[in-house]
Design a protein around this motif. Structure first.
Motif, PDB file in Angstrom:
ATOM      1  N   CYS A 205      38.322  72.508  34.341  1.00  0.00           N
ATOM      2  CA  CYS A 205      39.501  71.732  34.737  1.00  0.00           C
ATOM      3  C   CYS A 205      39.404  70.295  34.213  1.00  0.00           C
ATOM      4  CB  CYS A 205      39.617  71.734  36.261  1.00  0.00           C
ATOM      5  SG  CYS A 205      40.969  70.739  36.915  1.00  0.00           S
ATOM      6  N   GLU A 206      40.545  69.748  33.802  1.00  0.00           N
ATOM      7  CA  GLU A 206      40.611  68.345  33.410  1.00  0.00           C
ATOM      8  C   GLU A 206      40.611  67.487  34.674  1.00  0.00           C
ATOM      9  OE1 GLU A 206      40.233  65.133  31.765  1.00  0.00           O
ATOM     10  OE2 GLU A 206      40.555  66.739  30.296  1.00  0.00           O
ATOM     11  N   LEU A 207      39.559  66.706  34.869  1.00  0.00           N
ATOM     12  CA  LEU A 207      39.382  65.962  36.112  1.00  0.00           C
ATOM     13  C   LEU A 207      39.824  64.505  36.021  1.00  0.00           C
ATOM     14  CD1 LEU A 207      35.850  67.284  37.208  1.00  0.00           C
ATOM     15  CD2 LEU A 207      38.099  68.089  37.939  1.00  0.00           C
ATOM     16  N   GLN A 208      40.135  64.017  34.836  1.00  0.00           N
ATOM     17  CA  GLN A 208      40.418  62.590  34.677  1.00  0.00           C
ATOM     18  C   GLN A 208      41.665  62.150  35.427  1.00  0.00           C
ATOM     19  OE1 GLN A 208      40.532  61.703  30.501  1.00  0.00           O
ATOM     20  NE2 GLN A 208      38.307  61.874  30.253  1.00  0.00           N
ATOM     21  N   GLY A 209      42.598  63.057  35.658  1.00  0.00           N
ATOM     22  CA  GLY A 209      43.822  62.672  36.341  1.00  0.00           C
ATOM     23  C   GLY A 209      43.740  62.682  37.846  1.00  0.00           C
ATOM     24  N   PHE A 210      42.547  63.007  38.405  1.00  0.00           N
ATOM     25  CA  PHE A 210      42.395  63.108  39.857  1.00  0.00           C
ATOM     26  C   PHE A 210      41.421  62.055  40.371  1.00  0.00           C
ATOM     27  CE2 PHE A 210      43.360  67.495  38.441  1.00  0.00           C
ATOM     28  CZ  PHE A 210      44.567  67.658  39.097  1.00  0.00           C
ATOM     29  N   ASP A 211      41.661  61.644  41.610  1.00  0.00           N
ATOM     30  CA  ASP A 211      40.748  60.703  42.281  1.00  0.00           C
ATOM     31  C   ASP A 211      39.754  61.425  43.173  1.00  0.00           C
ATOM     32  OD1 ASP A 211      42.069  58.312  41.278  1.00  0.00           O
ATOM     33  OD2 ASP A 211      43.712  58.847  42.616  1.00  0.00           O
ATOM     34  N   GLY A 212      39.977  62.700  43.442  1.00  0.00           N
ATOM     35  CA  GLY A 212      39.073  63.454  44.300  1.00  0.00           C
ATOM     36  C   GLY A 212      39.458  64.916  44.324  1.00  0.00           C
ATOM     37  N   ILE A 213      38.548  65.727  44.843  1.00  0.00           N
ATOM     38  CA  ILE A 213      38.757  67.161  45.030  1.00  0.00           C
ATOM     39  C   ILE A 213      38.754  67.429  46.532  1.00  0.00           C
ATOM     40  CG2 ILE A 213      37.930  69.478  44.484  1.00  0.00           C
ATOM     41  CD1 ILE A 213      38.677  67.866  42.023  1.00  0.00           C
ATOM     42  N   VAL A 214      39.673  68.270  46.993  1.00  0.00           N
ATOM     43  CA  VAL A 214      39.736  68.622  48.413  1.00  0.00           C
ATOM     44  C   VAL A 214      39.645  70.137  48.534  1.00  0.00           C
ATOM     45  CG1 VAL A 214      41.159  68.632  50.497  1.00  0.00           C
ATOM     46  CG2 VAL A 214      41.087  66.601  49.050  1.00  0.00           C
ATOM     47  N   CYS A 215      38.738  70.594  49.387  1.00  0.00           N
ATOM     48  CA  CYS A 215      38.546  72.015  49.633  1.00  0.00           C
ATOM     49  C   CYS A 215      39.053  72.347  51.032  1.00  0.00           C
ATOM     50  CB  CYS A 215      37.073  72.379  49.494  1.00  0.00           C
ATOM     51  SG  CYS A 215      36.702  74.096  49.900  1.00  0.00           S
ATOM     52  N   VAL A 216      39.963  73.314  51.118  1.00  0.00           N
ATOM     53  CA  VAL A 216      40.479  73.777  52.403  1.00  0.00           C
ATOM     54  C   VAL A 216      39.893  75.160  52.647  1.00  0.00           C
ATOM     55  CG1 VAL A 216      42.524  74.210  53.807  1.00  0.00           C
ATOM     56  CG2 VAL A 216      42.618  72.520  51.959  1.00  0.00           C
ATOM     57  N   GLY A 220      31.380  78.282  53.129  1.00  0.00           N
ATOM     58  CA  GLY A 220      31.163  78.892  51.827  1.00  0.00           C
ATOM     59  C   GLY A 220      32.025  78.259  50.755  1.00  0.00           C
ATOM     60  N   SER A 221      33.289  78.026  51.063  1.00  0.00           N
ATOM     61  CA  SER A 221      34.209  77.400  50.111  1.00  0.00           C
ATOM     62  C   SER A 221      33.788  75.960  49.808  1.00  0.00           C
ATOM     63  CB  SER A 221      35.634  77.404  50.669  1.00  0.00           C
ATOM     64  OG  SER A 221      36.058  78.710  50.978  1.00  0.00           O
ATOM     65  N   ALA A 222      33.419  75.210  50.855  1.00  0.00           N
ATOM     66  CA  ALA A 222      33.007  73.823  50.663  1.00  0.00           C
ATOM     67  C   ALA A 222      31.733  73.730  49.835  1.00  0.00           C
ATOM     68  CB  ALA A 222      32.811  73.150  52.025  1.00  0.00           C
ATOM     69  N   SER A 223      30.771  74.615  50.118  1.00  0.00           N
ATOM     70  CA  SER A 223      29.517  74.605  49.370  1.00  0.00           C
ATOM     71  C   SER A 223      29.742  74.971  47.910  1.00  0.00           C
ATOM     72  CB  SER A 223      28.526  75.579  50.010  1.00  0.00           C
ATOM     73  OG  SER A 223      27.300  75.577  49.307  1.00  0.00           O
ATOM     74  N   GLU A 224      30.626  75.939  47.674  1.00  0.00           N
ATOM     75  CA  GLU A 224      30.931  76.330  46.291  1.00  0.00           C
ATOM     76  C   GLU A 224      31.567  75.175  45.526  1.00  0.00           C
ATOM     77  OE1 GLU A 224      33.897  79.384  43.901  1.00  0.00           O
ATOM     78  OE2 GLU A 224      33.150  79.984  45.870  1.00  0.00           O
ATOM     79  N   ALA A 225      32.478  74.448  46.183  1.00  0.00           N
ATOM     80  CA  ALA A 225      33.124  73.312  45.529  1.00  0.00           C
ATOM     81  C   ALA A 225      32.115  72.204  45.220  1.00  0.00           C
ATOM     82  CB  ALA A 225      34.253  72.775  46.408  1.00  0.00           C
ATOM     83  N   ALA A 226      31.208  71.928  46.162  1.00  0.00           N
ATOM     84  CA  ALA A 226      30.183  70.905  45.930  1.00  0.00           C
ATOM     85  C   ALA A 226      29.257  71.322  44.795  1.00  0.00           C
ATOM     86  CB  ALA A 226      29.392  70.669  47.217  1.00  0.00           C
ATOM     87  N   LEU A 256      36.663  67.734  52.642  1.00  0.00           N
ATOM     88  CA  LEU A 256      36.508  69.038  53.286  1.00  0.00           C
ATOM     89  C   LEU A 256      37.484  69.142  54.450  1.00  0.00           C
ATOM     90  CD1 LEU A 256      32.589  69.078  53.461  1.00  0.00           C
ATOM     91  CD2 LEU A 256      34.057  69.899  51.609  1.00  0.00           C
ATOM     92  N   ILE A 257      38.431  70.063  54.357  1.00  0.00           N
ATOM     93  CA  ILE A 257      39.354  70.339  55.458  1.00  0.00           C
ATOM     94  C   ILE A 257      38.854  71.577  56.178  1.00  0.00           C
ATOM     95  CG2 ILE A 257      41.718  70.860  56.125  1.00  0.00           C
ATOM     96  CD1 ILE A 257      41.397  68.092  54.948  1.00  0.00           C
ATOM     97  N   PRO A 258      38.397  71.460  57.442  1.00  0.00           N
ATOM     98  CA  PRO A 258      37.786  72.604  58.137  1.00  0.00           C
ATOM     99  C   PRO A 258      38.801  73.696  58.447  1.00  0.00           C
ATOM    100  CG  PRO A 258      38.064  70.764  59.647  1.00  0.00           C
ATOM    101  CD  PRO A 258      38.447  70.259  58.294  1.00  0.00           C
ATOM    102  N   ALA A 259      38.621  74.868  57.821  1.00  0.00           N
ATOM    103  CA  ALA A 259      39.498  76.007  58.085  1.00  0.00           C
ATOM    104  C   ALA A 259      38.683  77.291  58.086  1.00  0.00           C
ATOM    105  CB  ALA A 259      40.610  76.085  57.038  1.00  0.00           C
ATOM    106  N   GLY A 260      37.406  77.176  58.499  1.00  0.00           N
ATOM    107  CA  GLY A 260      36.523  78.331  58.546  1.00  0.00           C
ATOM    108  C   GLY A 260      36.117  78.671  59.964  1.00  0.00           C
ATOM    109  N   SER A 261      35.087  79.485  60.094  1.00  0.00           N
ATOM    110  CA  SER A 261      34.654  79.922  61.420  1.00  0.00           C
ATOM    111  C   SER A 261      33.633  78.977  62.040  1.00  0.00           C
ATOM    112  CB  SER A 261      34.083  81.343  61.344  1.00  0.00           C
ATOM    113  OG  SER A 261      33.057  81.419  60.375  1.00  0.00           O
TER     114      SER A 261
END
Length: 527
Positions: A205-216, A220-226, A256-261
């Motif tokens: 992904c081209e990241l230059q146009g973003f100021d941050g990444i958000v994982c919802v 598991g999803s948050a760890s994968e994104a990190a 990290l937006i908490p939407a897990g168990s």
């Protein structure tokens, strides 16, 4: 919550009011940008906009000439400008009206603390019917908001639709997206379709146009994104992933937006697994540098993460992964009971480097032969272990409100090594139950804790039968001769020794400093 309503009286703008004015609030100790009259909560107020603070005080009615009655001074109130995240012109529109409607004033959208570690959004209405008056104030507020460089303007959103009870899509579009839009943040949303999708997406992904990444999603999803962000940083820097000693820091902060168990990562970061709180930290640009770990085997990088469990913790997750058709709580409870029924220790050798060892010593020891871990600062323990935990963060969650590693901080340059030696099933269950109570879960003769910077876990042999499950011939998903690891709620497989290194402040995460409460005694500073 601040709420203002339209009244009858409005005042004229007074710019450049000197400090000596007797009507200025007593607390004003900074340069005044604007001063004027607005109605706030149905009362006419003298409002002063400073460089860092907005003050207001109720205007007392003037007495007739010769009157002797003295009115007490109005109560002074204020808000810090850094707590404002959006400003809008307040208008009243009717069905018959065309265009923008009748101007009523200005609405400030504010981030407020509702209770320790919990944030909420609120509003403050400044009522004044003058277009010119409100336009000057509105432009000044917009200028102030543009002066917070850490606040994101564009975010890449990774949304896992399978998290928890498949509620993450609803959580994002009902609770998160409206706040991001209100703050004027542009978003690019990708709904992940399979495990590893975020990893492949962030790789190209081209990241230059973003100021941050958000994982919802969940842990598991948050760890994968990190993990994906850190891998991308190594790739962009041309770093060799084999024998990685000093990895490059991630380029963008991760929200990290908490939407897990369980939401261990989000809970540890913000002190509470609360969607609005996590969203407000992202909007306000609250960033913390957090320690992370690298996991490698035979010199090859396996992944990056924040915490890991081997033994009982790894086997429980391996079992739970086979019953994805169950609800998260049912799956977790079933896996725990089944793992306890088949409780067996693992024969391991554990070599670790205590916290405080210098980087030069670490690099020198890392270059020694595999059999020389005990040289220098390295220490070794071995025997039969029921569970081994390595945690660089406190690992707060609902089943462990004090944290699995309550004495660990998010960025103190060390991690906790918690080893549970072989004991009876009854004593081990007592140890597990302590995590959900206020009692010390480590106050057992078979539990040992260490503060470390680096560790090597070397299983000597498989316990009999933990790769094969009964249940009507149901086979475990792990390949033969591999050991299950629980890394941030993700199942990792390793066939031999795993080497875990701590890397201080390796990744930046959106979150606030945790406040001390009865449930958690964790403190971190925002940067």
């Amino acid at each position: 919550m601040f709420r203002g309503k339209r009244g009858n009286r409005v005042g004229a703008l007074k710019e450049g009011t000197p400090f000596a004015s007797p009507q200025l609030p007593e607390a004003v100790s900074e340069r005044v940008l604007l001063r004027g009259i607005f109605e706030i909560q149905r009362e006419s107020c003298d409002v002063v906009l400073g460089e860092r603070t907005l003050w207001w005080r109720r205007i007392q009615p003037e007495l007739p000439a010769g009157g002797s009655k003295c009115h007490p001074p109005g109560r002074e109130e204020s808000i810090e400008l850094e707590g404002i995240f959006s400003v809008k012109l307040k208008r009243r529109c009717s069905v018959k009206q065309s265009g923008q409607g009748t101007l009523l004033g200005i609405t400030l959208f504010i981030c407020m603390k509702e209770q320790p570690n919990k944030l909420k959004d609120s509003t403050l209405d400044l009522i004044n019917l003058s277009e010119d008056h409100c336009d000057i104030w509105f432009r000044e507020f917009k200028k102030i908001l543009e002066g917070f460089p850490s606040r994101p303007k564009a975010l890449k959103i990774l949304l896992n639709p399978q998290s928890h009870r498949k509620e993450s899509v609803q959580v994002y579009y009902e609770k998160v997206e409206p706040l991001l839009k209100l703050a004027g943040i542009k978003t690019d949303v990708t709904i992940t379709e399979y495990e590893g999708h975020a990893l492949s997406l962030l790789d190209g992904c081209e990241l230059q146009g973003f100021d941050g990444i958000v994982c919802v999603g969940g842990d598991g999803s948050a760890s994968e994104a990190a993990h994906a962000l850190l891998l991308r940083a190594q790739k962009d820097a041309g770093v060799d992933l084999d024998h990685l000693l000093t990895p490059m820091r991630a380029q963008l902060p991760l929200g990290l937006i908490p939407a897990g168990s369980t939401n261990v990562l989000a809970h540890s970061l913000c002190g509470i697994p609360h969607v609005v709180t996590s969203t407000m930290h992202i909007i306000m640009g609250h960033i913390q540098s957090v320690d992370a770990c690298s996991f490698s085997s035979a010199g090859k990088l396996l992944r990056f993460g924040f915490s890991a469990m081997f033994g009982f913790g790894g086997r429980t997750l391996a079992l739970a992964e086979k019953y994805r058709w169950m609800s998260p709580s049912q799956r977790r409870d079933f896996a725990v009971l089944k793992a306890l029924a088949k409780l067996q220790p693992e024969d391991c050798k554990i070599s670790f480097l205590p916290a405080g060892c210098s980087r030069d010593e670490q690099e020198r020891d890392a270059q020694q032969s595999p059999g020389s871990e005990s040289a220098g600062q390295w220490q070794t323990i071995q025997g039969q272990f029921l569970n081994i935990s390595i945690m660089a963060i406190p690992c707060l969650c609902s089943v462990a409100p004090r944290g699995f590693a309550p004495n660990t901080r998010l960025n103190n340059g060390s991690m906790a090594l918690i080893v549970v030696r072989n004991t009876t099933r009854q004593e081990f269950v007592k140890h597990l139950k302590r995590y959900s109570s206020i009692k010390n879960q480590f106050n057992f003769p078979f539990v040992e804790t260490y503060t470390i910077e680096e560790v090597k876990i070397h299983p000597k042999s498989h316990s009999n039968g933990h790769n094969q499950e009964e249940e009507g011939g149901d086979q475990a998903t792990l390949p033969e001769n591999t050991f299950p690891w629980n890394v941030d709620g993700d199942l990792m497989e390793a066939a031999s020794e795993v080497h875990i290194r701590l890397h201080p402040r390796l990744i930046r995460l959106y979150g606030g400093g945790l406040e001390e409460t009865n449930d958690s005694k964790v403190a971190c500073n925002c940067i």
